[in-house]
Design an enzyme around this catalytic site. Structure first.
Site, PDB file in Angstrom:
ATOM      1  N   SER A 118      -7.332 -17.302  38.596  1.00  0.00           N
ATOM      2  CA  SER A 118      -7.463 -17.156  39.928  1.00  0.00           C
ATOM      3  C   SER A 118      -7.250 -15.864  40.678  1.00  0.00           C
ATOM      4  O   SER A 118      -6.512 -15.130  40.278  1.00  0.00           O
ATOM      5  CB  SER A 118      -6.273 -18.237  40.623  1.00  0.00           C
ATOM      6  OG  SER A 118      -6.189 -18.092  41.942  1.00  0.00           O
ATOM      7  N   TYR A 142       2.268 -20.368  41.866  1.00  0.00           N
ATOM      8  CA  TYR A 142       0.902 -20.518  41.249  1.00  0.00           C
ATOM      9  C   TYR A 142       0.131 -19.637  40.760  1.00  0.00           C
ATOM     10  O   TYR A 142      -0.154 -19.419  39.520  1.00  0.00           O
ATOM     11  CB  TYR A 142       0.157 -21.398  42.322  1.00  0.00           C
ATOM     12  CG  TYR A 142      -1.424 -21.404  41.849  1.00  0.00           C
ATOM     13  CD1 TYR A 142      -1.950 -22.178  40.915  1.00  0.00           C
ATOM     14  CD2 TYR A 142      -2.504 -20.825  42.391  1.00  0.00           C
ATOM     15  CE1 TYR A 142      -3.244 -22.341  40.334  1.00  0.00           C
ATOM     16  CE2 TYR A 142      -3.848 -20.825  42.360  1.00  0.00           C
ATOM     17  CZ  TYR A 142      -3.957 -21.437  41.029  1.00  0.00           C
ATOM     18  OH  TYR A 142      -5.298 -21.413  40.747  1.00  0.00           O
ATOM     19  N   LYS A 146      -0.608 -18.161  36.645  1.00  0.00           N
ATOM     20  CA  LYS A 146      -1.912 -17.521  36.205  1.00  0.00           C
ATOM     21  C   LYS A 146      -1.999 -16.292  35.704  1.00  0.00           C
ATOM     22  O   LYS A 146      -2.419 -16.030  34.471  1.00  0.00           O
ATOM     23  CB  LYS A 146      -3.169 -17.735  37.115  1.00  0.00           C
ATOM     24  CG  LYS A 146      -3.333 -19.152  37.780  1.00  0.00           C
ATOM     25  CD  LYS A 146      -4.275 -19.870  36.565  1.00  0.00           C
ATOM     26  CE  LYS A 146      -4.535 -21.237  37.299  1.00  0.00           C
ATOM     27  NZ  LYS A 146      -5.223 -22.104  36.249  1.00  0.00           N
TER      28      LYS A 146
END
Length: 324
Positions: A118, A142, A146
């Site tokens: 991402s 989040y 990643k």
């Protein structure tokens, strides 16, 4: 010549399902692991195992039985505000479960891996459009999950046990132009889907989170990529790896940014429906501007997008939404 078998985790989800369809159409054998938590629905492509990635023994069983030559990993929790509120959920599902998948692959001897990363790994980048070489400085859990997985993949690659491509997505939107697949989240949080559902009167109004960002109209600017162009990037990444390509990290975006207000205006134009918009406070973890420098993916994978127009992206998503 028979094309290899590919395992897709999260293959019944939004992006995974479009990749599963494209690979099937191109002659690949597709096997899917998906706990169906995001959609609750199976798709008409591939052989589906409804198991969770926390079950490493079950993953090993599937890998031994199906013998895929590569794994494409989409399964993850993806909602930024939720990651801020419940970080442990994200570290467990995104990092711990990915480790279990990689461990299972190593035990069975599978070494080709395409990872769904991402643009959130960049945080608030100093350079826009942001190149792959920019420092990783995620500003929410989040994004940190990643970035952690990317570091793990890099270490495995340097140890000689894995060849991988990490694709850093920018804002994925749109739907299958043939109308067969589309966004299927139980609780959608993405702007375009929320706006379309507001146009359908499923929500009384659309919230804009923050109008005081340092941008032309005060709202966040994002690079929106059509899900089928992203699926094509995965196919090219897979073919590159299967041809003994070296491990890589690549941005997936168009290099064009649209503000939240511009997206809302385009949704109203495409649907020909006006709807109420409420401006509210910023959400935690949202950078002001994220636009991809996509020169690398175009050069290395010869990737050329087909659905670059924001109106086309929104029209395909609207066509899909009207089915329900």
């Amino acid at each position: 010549m028979t094309k290899p078998k590919i395992l897709i985790t999260g293959g019944c989800g939004y992006i995974g399902s479009h990749v599963a369809k494209l690979l099937t159409k191109k002659g690949y054998q597709v096997v899917i692991i998906d706990n169906l938590s995001a959609t609750g629905k199976k798709i008409p492509y591939g052989k589906i195992y409804p198991i969770d990635l926390s079950e490493e023994k079950e993953i090993i069983k599937v890998l031994k039985e199906e013998k895929p030559e590569a794994v494409m990993h989409f399964a993850a929790s993806i909602v930024v505000p939720e990651s801020v509120a419940y970080p442990l959920k994200y570290y467990r599902n995104n990092v711990e479960n990915t480790l279990k998948l990689l461990s299972a692959m190593e035990k069975v001897g599978i070494r080709k891996f395409v990872f769904s990363s991402s643009a959130a790994v960049y945080g608030i980048p100093d350079t826009v459009p942001v190149p792959e070489e920019a420092p990783l400085n995620p500003i929410n859990p989040y994004g940190r999950t990643k970035a952690m997985i990317e570091e793990i993949l890099k270490d495995l690659s340097e140890a000689g046990s894995l060849d991988y491509i990490a694709l850093r997505y920018f804002n994925v939107a749109g739907a299958d132009p043939e109308g067969e697949l589309g966004p299927a989240y139980n609780q959608p949080t993405h702007l375009i889907i929320r706006a379309l559902k507001t146009a359908k009167r499923e929500y009384p109004y659309l919230e804009i989170y923050g109008t005081d960002y340092p941008t032309s109209d005060g709202t966040c600017i994002r690079d929106y990529i059509h899900v089928m162009d992203l699926a094509k990037a995965h196919l090219l990444a897979l073919e590159y790896l299967m041809s003994n390509g070296k491990s890589l990290v690549l941005n997936c975006g168009y290099g064009i940014g649209f503000s939240v207000k511009e997206v809302v205006k385009t949704v109203k134009k495409v649907t020909n429906i006006d709807f109420k918009v409420v401006e509210t406070e910023r959400r935690p973890g949202d950078p002001p501007v994220l636009i991809a420098d996509n020169k690398k993916i175009k050069t290395i994978l010869s990737w050329e997008p087909e659905f670059q127009s924001l109106e086309t992206i929104i029209k395909h998503a609207w066509d899909w939404e009207q089915k329900f």
